[in-house]
Design an enzyme around this catalytic site. Structure first.
Site, short mmCIF file in Angstrom:
data_model
loop_
_atom_site.label_atom_id
_atom_site.label_comp_id
_atom_site.label_asym_id
_atom_site.label_seq_id
_atom_site.Cartn_x
_atom_site.Cartn_y
_atom_site.Cartn_z
CB THR A 271 -0.73 0.16 1.15
OG1 THR A 271 -1.80 -1.13 1.29
CG2 THR A 271 -1.80 1.47 1.29
CG HIS B 103 -5.43 -8.41 2.10
ND1 HIS B 103 -4.62 -9.33 3.43
CD2 HIS B 103 -4.66 -7.12 2.29
CE1 HIS B 103 -3.85 -8.34 3.94
NE2 HIS B 103 -3.75 -7.06 3.50
CG ASN C 251 -1.39 -8.06 7.14
OD1 ASN C 251 -0.66 -8.77 7.90
ND2 ASN C 251 -0.76 -7.36 5.98
CE1 TYR D 131 -6.55 -3.27 7.09
CE2 TYR D 131 -4.90 -4.74 6.13
CZ TYR D 131 -5.12 -3.52 6.62
OH TYR D 131 -4.16 -2.57 6.71
CG ASN E 122 -5.14 -3.64 11.55
OD1 ASN E 122 -4.88 -2.34 11.93
ND2 ASN E 122 -5.02 -3.69 10.21
#
Length: 384
Positions: free
Chosen positions: A30, A182, A185, A187, A242
């Protein structure tokens, strides 16, 4: 000829119908450069074009599947015709360099924010498996440090699964060679997998099988669009980032189940992200993640999918793992940021000598084109 210490990385590998020229891949990175909107722009095109000359496979930065906000300003999406057209220019450029590119499909789940401009425009809540806020949070386009909010538990998760399928349809139209889900992490897919973020008592939670259901159904939808041999998934069993992470025994049980079932679907690869201390925050005086060796713990469960890995690998270490049969390809991240010819440098024994400017790693909110270019497309390639 590549130096002996990295030679195994430069053996071709077959990934479904694709013959990858080497095993040095570009990880999703990103960079916040799709200014002024979420549409890939000319600077994004230049960035991918620069890096397309030497890797075996490129995974895009996380591509948002819906206008449902982001903690990252100017992250590109793939829900509109304009975005599809922008990505088509990039995939065409990558293919002209005889390289391949997968879109990483991304939904933030609970780490979105209701005050994010795109979240407001979407007119929907911040959705997650359960109404549990993640600790931490950093929003580069919201004044102060508001932190993460308590999300809205989604009543019917198939609504979100439909969004992944539509994104895959758009990715195919945009000319991508495949898609990566994805699942790492912290998400959305990871949030369903983790018992700390998913406390549902219906069929979408309550056990390793229940918590795996969402991600496995998304994979089935992606396969429906692209075929099983053009779909991969990125997983980070060690958690941390996260506010993710379960006790070790539960972690191994959950990810062993998920990986076994995902492998049965016949997908092209599973990318196992190793523990990286930098991405493991401290809460209440201790690290959040669940540190363990993901390769030795899970790779043996993959009977069909290629075993790829990610997370702090050096060229020599990656080559040794490939040579020993522990993994079949490795994703590199940071090295590609300041070396657009990273794989070529490894292959030709060139030093990785461009200093990395951490201040320009992520783009500024509403940056000018000059600001977008800085630390993004201005790193030089080596001379060969």
């Amino acid at each position: 000829m590549a130096p002996a210490t990295v030679a195994s990385l430069f053996e071709p590998i077959q990934l479904g119908p694709l013959t990858l020229r080497n095993r040095v891949f570009i990880s999703a990175l990103t960079r916040n450069r799709s200014v002024p909107t979420n549409i890939p722009n000319a600077v994004n095109l230049e960035y991918y074009q620069q890096r397309a000359k030497s890797p075996g496979l490129i995974i895009t930065e996380g591509v948002l599947i819906t206008q449902q906000g982001s903690e990252w300003p100017h992250a590109p999406g793939i829900w509109s015709k304009e975005q599809v057209a922008g990505w088509k220019k990039i995939t065409d450029a990558v293919h002209k360099e005889d390289s391949f590119i997968f879109a990483q499909l991304w939904h933030l789940g609970r780490v979105g924010h209701p005050d994010a401009p795109e979240q407001k425009a979407a007119g929907v809540p911040v959705y997650a498996p359960s109404a549990i806020a993640a600790r931490g949070g950093k929003f580069r386009f919201i004044p102060g440090e508001p932190g993460y909010v308590t999300p809205t538990a989604i009543d019917d998760p198939t609504i979100l699964i439909d969004l992944f399928e539509k994104a895959a349809v758009n990715a195919k139209e945009a000319g991508f060679d495949g898609v990566e889900l994805h699942g790492a992490n912290g998400y959305l897919v990871h949030q369903f997998l983790d018992s700390n973020s998913n406390i549902r008592t219906d069929s979408w939670g309550g056990s390793a099988a229940g918590r795996s259901k969402f991600g496995l159904l998304v994979l089935e939808r992606l396969i429906k669009v692209f075929g099983k041999d053009r779909v991969g998934i990125k997983l980070n069993p060690t958690g941390g980032y996260n506010d993710m992470g379960m006790p070790l025994e539960e972690t191994i049980e959950t990810f062993s189940y998920f990986i076994t079932e995902a492998d049965k679907l016949g997908i092209a690869y599973i990318d196992l992200v190793r523990y990286v201390d930098l991405f493991d925050p401290v809460f209440d005086g201790k690290k959040r993640g669940t540190k363990h060796d993901v390769i030795s713990t899970y790779a043996h469960l993959m009977k069909n999918a290629k075993v790829f890995s990610n997370g702090g690998w050096t060229g020599e270490e990656a080559a040794a793992a490939v040579k020993d049969g522990k993994v079949q390809g490795v994703f590199f991240g940071m090295g590609w940021i300041n070396h657009p010819d990273f794989a070529a440098r490894l292959e030709h024994g060139k030093p990785l000598d461009n200093p990395l400017d951490y201040t320009t790693l992520y783009g500024k909110y509403h940056a000018s084109e000059e600001e977008q270019r800085k630390g993004y497309v201005d790193y030089p390639a080596a001379e060969y």
